[in-house]
Design an enzyme around this catalytic site. Sequence first.
Site, PDB file in Angstrom:
ATOM      1  N   GLN A 119       0.675  -1.140  -0.211  1.00  0.00           N
ATOM      2  CA  GLN A 119      -0.231   0.185  -0.091  1.00  0.00           C
ATOM      3  C   GLN A 119       1.037   1.138   0.230  1.00  0.00           C
ATOM      4  O   GLN A 119       1.876   1.518   0.571  1.00  0.00           O
ATOM      5  CB  GLN A 119      -0.905  -0.082   1.632  1.00  0.00           C
ATOM      6  CG  GLN A 119      -1.464   1.368   1.473  1.00  0.00           C
ATOM      7  CD  GLN A 119      -2.529   1.103   3.107  1.00  0.00           C
ATOM      8  OE1 GLN A 119      -2.763   0.691   3.383  1.00  0.00           O
ATOM      9  NE2 GLN A 119      -2.344   2.521   3.178  1.00  0.00           N
ATOM     10  N   GLY A 120       0.663   1.817  -1.018  1.00  0.00           N
ATOM     11  CA  GLY A 120       1.848   3.521  -1.084  1.00  0.00           C
ATOM     12  C   GLY A 120       0.969   4.579  -0.593  1.00  0.00           C
ATOM     13  O   GLY A 120       0.575   4.686  -1.588  1.00  0.00           O
ATOM     14  N   SER A 154       4.738  -1.954   3.902  1.00  0.00           N
ATOM     15  CA  SER A 154       4.649  -2.580   4.757  1.00  0.00           C
ATOM     16  C   SER A 154       5.219  -4.111   3.199  1.00  0.00           C
ATOM     17  O   SER A 154       4.078  -3.937   2.099  1.00  0.00           O
ATOM     18  CB  SER A 154       3.555  -3.619   5.179  1.00  0.00           C
ATOM     19  OG  SER A 154       3.217  -2.521   6.598  1.00  0.00           O
ATOM     20  N   GLU A 238      -8.964  -0.458   7.965  1.00  0.00           N
ATOM     21  CA  GLU A 238      -7.032  -0.511   8.069  1.00  0.00           C
ATOM     22  C   GLU A 238      -7.818  -0.370   9.874  1.00  0.00           C
ATOM     23  O   GLU A 238      -6.964  -0.737  11.022  1.00  0.00           O
ATOM     24  CB  GLU A 238      -6.597   0.062   7.506  1.00  0.00           C
ATOM     25  CG  GLU A 238      -5.593  -0.179   8.213  1.00  0.00           C
ATOM     26  CD  GLU A 238      -3.711   0.740   7.409  1.00  0.00           C
ATOM     27  OE1 GLU A 238      -4.457   1.758   7.502  1.00  0.00           O
ATOM     28  OE2 GLU A 238      -2.754   0.418   7.456  1.00  0.00           O
TER      29      GLU A 238
END
Lengths: 362, 301
Positions: A119-120, A154, A238
């Site tokens: 995830q950028g 991650s 999240e």
Amino acid sequence: MDFRDSPEEAAFRERLRDWLGGVAGKYPTSGDEYWARQGEWHAELYRAGFFGLSWPKEYGGQELPPVYDVILDEELAIAGSPPRPSLGYLIQGLGHHASPELCRRFLPGMIDGSQRWCQGFSEPGAGSDLASLTTTATPDGDDYVIHGHKIWTSYSDVADWCLVLARTDPEAPRHKGISAFVLSMKQPGVEQRPLEMMSGVTTEFGQVLFDGARVPADQMVGAPGEGWKLAMTVVGHEREPSTLGYAARYGKLVRQLAARTEGVIPDDLAWAAVQAEMLRLHVRRRLSEQLDGVTHGPQGSLDKLLMTWVDQSVGHAALAVAGTGDQEMFGSYLYSRAQSVMGGTSQIQKNIIAARILGLGA
Amino acid sequence: MDVRLTSEQRQLRDAAAKLADELGPGSVLDLADSKRRTRLEDAVSGTGFRELRSDGASGVEVALVAQEFARGLVDVPFLGPVLADDLQGRLDGDTGLWTVADTGIAIDAAGCDRVLRLDGTELFAGPVGDAVAGADLTRLAAAAGGPWESRGDISDGHRDRWRALALTATCADLVGVARGAQRLAVEYAKVRAQYGNTIGSYQAVGHLLAESEALIEGSISVLWHAAWAVDELDPPEALRAARIAKIYTARAARTVCETAVQVHGGIGNTWECLAHVYLRRALVSTELFPVRLEEAGLGLS
């Protein structure tokens, strides 16, 4: 109200328990070894029918109620297996905002573990203030060209794909000029640098530098300028303990610490035990609310805050019982310090609760 | 697993909330209003809430009423009578109001005629004595010194379930008190202005209240489990669930009430501010059927 398993849930738990007995000890559960083999673990879980439980059948899921994810998390913790790879928020992000074509193209590989994702979102200058991100995506023919610097990514060292946020309209108000893309990590213009955490773990997070990486325009998720909406969906999910799936691990850690204690349980550990149990029950209540179609927006911030308190309380218990000399327990303490930062700092969660739940605006 | 209230449970909760909102004290001055209290007493005695257990209601239902009554600072007995009802049920022809004793004190005893106490599994009945000074401004404590007459034995299982119910009902009281105090503080933070802004708009205040809100959410989850466990788990497990809930809700409620006092600033430290009435009730509910932190560790290792 029933906190027990239904007959179907109990049968599932039994089946899962049997299977976990067969893979016990096969995968490391912490440190660099864990991160290195997480992809294998994901694929093995999926092949056995124990991953993607609550996601759409169309994309390889089983469309079971979300409580099955809780059973999975609990049994993984009890068996001493690695945790469930946490991808739920990326899947929700794509599922809610991507076109059916993109969903069909990318979700099956994400769910079955054949393709790995990162995830950028965060940048060195855009953490809690995500909307200040400066990575740019500039149209060039049928592509966009990406320049920028992401951090806290991650699995960036092993990822095939990245869900990246980039600014496509520098003139627009900052929340409206951001778009989301599915970008290949295996291409020129993408450089990955490991980031060593204070626990010594080096493979969990990376920094990613984009220097002219190309992404086809049809891999934009949603319309130009709609990246912020996707970001809010992703961070909302999240922040649910049900997505993070750690509740059962805290209970396990508490029992491990208790097993090392002789005589009276120290206060730090007793309080951690109480809180871990609270979180276990809290997750059940939250997931049951989802059976009514309740989706948790800002409420996720309450859950995240509770989870953070529990995590750090267990970390303190680990210090109280095992001190700094035990690598595993000391590692769990050090890792717990990140909980109040990752997925939005505790301060940000409190801002959201105060403004959006309590109505304490300016 | 399906941890939701049934529609009947929601209706019961809403009925208790309505009664508490309409007739509970809305200010410290209201505490002295005997006409209001008489109306409240008539309303509560007419609902059957005090006989929930002999009507077959579960621990969840008792907890829901206890929570709403505490949230509204209901200052006529509920906890004592409902626990007495669980111990002996409705007695034929008896019109008296019964409560229970905990460590020699008749709890929640305003207007009560008789008190029950357990000694092992033997049940004793006695008169309610003189009022005993206490911190709680909404519930009265009284002497319970006998003379006692034996009412026979109850089973070990009933004794343990009753204990779990007693703990759970005090947890529900704590959650209700926390919710009431939080509501008071949040409303105050929305109207009280300093430096040209409402104090709630400052992070120093907003973050305190956000923490309280999270503590309340956690409290609700742990309370529901304990309340469900009263009737659905074996007595030792029900007791364990209740102990965990008691420790969590007591810590949470004290923090939430102290925060409510703090958010009110100087006024929060005055007698006229309701915040201390919540805090006092929270502290007394913590002391009723107390649980020590180390008891959470029992059965861990």
